[in-house]
Design a protein around this motif. Structure first.
Motif, PDB file in Angstrom:
ATOM      1  N   ARG A  45      22.988-171.331  48.790  1.00  0.00           N
ATOM      2  CA  ARG A  45      23.474-170.218  49.337  1.00  0.00           C
ATOM      3  C   ARG A  45      22.280-168.902  49.081  1.00  0.00           C
ATOM      4  NH1 ARG A  45      29.207-169.732  47.297  1.00  0.00           N
ATOM      5  NH2 ARG A  45      29.389-171.809  49.296  1.00  0.00           N
ATOM      6  N   SER A 127      30.071-171.135  55.108  1.00  0.00           N
ATOM      7  CA  SER A 127      30.762-170.542  54.776  1.00  0.00           C
ATOM      8  C   SER A 127      29.568-168.849  54.759  1.00  0.00           C
ATOM      9  CB  SER A 127      31.058-170.169  53.672  1.00  0.00           C
ATOM     10  OG  SER A 127      30.130-169.839  52.832  1.00  0.00           O
ATOM     11  N   THR A 129      29.868-164.832  54.614  1.00  0.00           N
ATOM     12  CA  THR A 129      30.674-163.726  54.341  1.00  0.00           C
ATOM     13  C   THR A 129      30.413-162.861  54.354  1.00  0.00           C
ATOM     14  OG1 THR A 129      31.440-165.309  52.565  1.00  0.00           O
ATOM     15  CG2 THR A 129      32.109-163.002  52.502  1.00  0.00           C
ATOM     16  N   LYS A 131      29.547-158.800  52.125  1.00  0.00           N
ATOM     17  CA  LYS A 131      30.446-158.026  51.603  1.00  0.00           C
ATOM     18  C   LYS A 131      29.978-157.128  51.619  1.00  0.00           C
ATOM     19  CE  LYS A 131      30.935-160.745  47.464  1.00  0.00           C
ATOM     20  NZ  LYS A 131      32.029-160.759  47.283  1.00  0.00           N
ATOM     21  N   SER A 172      29.506-163.871  64.369  1.00  0.00           N
ATOM     22  CA  SER A 172      30.694-164.403  64.210  1.00  0.00           C
ATOM     23  C   SER A 172      31.344-162.971  63.819  1.00  0.00           C
ATOM     24  CB  SER A 172      30.497-164.582  63.005  1.00  0.00           C
ATOM     25  OG  SER A 172      32.311-165.160  62.505  1.00  0.00           O
ATOM     26  N   ASP A 174      34.756-159.535  62.707  1.00  0.00           N
ATOM     27  CA  ASP A 174      36.423-160.472  61.435  1.00  0.00           C
ATOM     28  C   ASP A 174      36.474-159.104  61.197  1.00  0.00           C
ATOM     29  OD1 ASP A 174      38.150-161.709  62.655  1.00  0.00           O
ATOM     30  OD2 ASP A 174      37.986-162.882  61.006  1.00  0.00           O
ATOM     31  N   VAL A 176      39.409-156.780  58.186  1.00  0.00           N
ATOM     32  CA  VAL A 176      39.352-156.414  56.639  1.00  0.00           C
ATOM     33  C   VAL A 176      40.435-155.298  56.685  1.00  0.00           C
ATOM     34  CG1 VAL A 176      38.311-157.834  55.603  1.00  0.00           C
ATOM     35  CG2 VAL A 176      38.161-155.714  54.983  1.00  0.00           C
ATOM     36  N   SER A 199      35.630-158.046  51.330  1.00  0.00           N
ATOM     37  CA  SER A 199      34.588-158.944  51.463  1.00  0.00           C
ATOM     38  C   SER A 199      35.383-159.813  53.346  1.00  0.00           C
ATOM     39  CB  SER A 199      34.826-160.811  50.422  1.00  0.00           C
ATOM     40  OG  SER A 199      34.363-159.412  49.670  1.00  0.00           O
ATOM     41  N   ASP A 201      35.641-162.445  55.764  1.00  0.00           N
ATOM     42  CA  ASP A 201      35.288-163.840  56.041  1.00  0.00           C
ATOM     43  C   ASP A 201      35.055-164.124  57.431  1.00  0.00           C
ATOM     44  OD1 ASP A 201      35.072-166.416  55.587  1.00  0.00           O
ATOM     45  OD2 ASP A 201      37.360-167.382  55.250  1.00  0.00           O
ATOM     46  N   HIS A 203      33.752-166.761  57.927  1.00  0.00           N
ATOM     47  CA  HIS A 203      34.294-168.287  58.078  1.00  0.00           C
ATOM     48  C   HIS A 203      33.448-168.814  58.081  1.00  0.00           C
ATOM     49  CE1 HIS A 203      38.165-166.377  59.124  1.00  0.00           C
ATOM     50  NE2 HIS A 203      37.742-165.521  60.158  1.00  0.00           N
ATOM     51  N   TRP A 204      33.683-169.920  59.026  1.00  0.00           N
ATOM     52  CA  TRP A 204      32.397-171.059  58.715  1.00  0.00           C
ATOM     53  C   TRP A 204      31.662-171.301  60.184  1.00  0.00           C
ATOM     54  CZ3 TRP A 204      31.844-174.501  54.267  1.00  0.00           C
ATOM     55  CH2 TRP A 204      32.701-174.663  53.546  1.00  0.00           C
TER      56      TRP A 204
END
Length: 272
Positions: A45, A127, A129, A131, A172, A174, A176, A199, A201, A203-204
């Motif tokens: 990570r 994953s 993400t 932040k 990717s 997205d 929030v 956060s 996300d 995804h994968w």
């Protein structure tokens, strides 16, 4: 035939060897890869942190700071090039996620953080993400994050006459919505000026950022019309918001030791 046939032969007819747990298409390299587990056991990570002057690096910024922009629901960031045909119709809809993101890069309501050219391949396998430690002058807002692969300026064009030099390929993206930061069942407004952790996300994913490419994260607060506009003023039901409820807001993305905003990626060693 190479993926499904061995699976069904083993588990329906008890013939042959058990196939690998995961057969994943690795974008960037554009090859299929097989793994005994997913995410792979070798996964490491990594965090790439937002830094001053739009930089993205392996260490948090030396000092706390922030970057700001004004989000205006009346002038939202589009999700693809104009002119935009009706959603689900016309050319462009089926390929909008491949849009060269330079069409919004450097907009005053979009923040961009980018790495130096990579000295070795960076393989994402798991994953993703983003932040964000963010604050707003409003009482509600959206935070939208996009992970982008920037091609070198010298990248050759394709046979479809697509200029690939400097191309910004979205891996990717997205959103929030701030009202749901604590609970989807009990939305609540945000306190103007309060720094909160969000956060996003993504995804994968399984993507190879090649040597010489750059990693970019773009942050914005509108993505119209794929994401409905947030009034940026808390109302019980956004779908019943009045025109007067929609307002501009100043958005701050905080960075540094106290507020380590950045993108967290599950990665593999270069040889994988």
């Amino acid at each position: 035939a190479k993926v499904e046939a061995p699976f069904f032969a083993k588990y329906l007819k008890d013939k042959g060897e058990a196939p690998p747990e995961a057969t994943m298409f690795q974008t960037g390299l554009n090859q299929w890869k097989k793994y005994d587990s997913w995410p792979p056991k070798e996964m490491v990570r990594k965090t790439l942190y937002f830094q001053a002057n739009g930089k993205l690096g392996l260490e948090p910024a030396a000092a706390d700071g922030k970057d700001e922009y004004i989000s205006d629901p009346a002038n939202p960031v589009p999700y693809r090039h104009r002119p935009i045909n009706p959603t689900y119709q016309g050319p462009g809809w089926t390929t909008w996620m491949l849009e060269d993101q330079r069409f919004v890069h450097k907009r005053p309501d979009t923040l961009s953080y980018e790495s130096e050219p990579l000295t070795e391949d960076l393989v994402v396998a798991g994953s993703m993400t983003v932040k964000i430690f963010g604050s707003t002058t409003g009482t509600d807002c959206d935070w939208i994050a996009k992970l982008i692969d920037i091609y070198p300026e010298t990248a050759p064009s394709t046979d479809r006459n697509v200029v690939m030099g400097g191309y910004q390929l979205m891996i990717s993206g997205d959103p929030v919505r701030a009202r749901f930061r604590k609970s989807y069942e009990k939305p609540e407004p945000v306190t103007p000026g309060a720094v909160e952790e969000y956060s996003v996300d993504l995804h994968w994913g399984h993507h190879r950022f090649k040597k010489g490419h750059r990693v970019m994260v773009q942050i914005q607060s509108t993505w119209f019309p794929v994401i409905d506009r947030n009034p940026q003023k808390y109302v019980p039901n956004i779908y019943e918001a009045k025109d007067s409820d929609f307002q501009k807001a100043t958005m701050d993305v905080h960075r540094g030791p106290k507020y380590p905003s950045g993108v967290i990626l599950d990665t593999l060693p270069e040889t994988k």
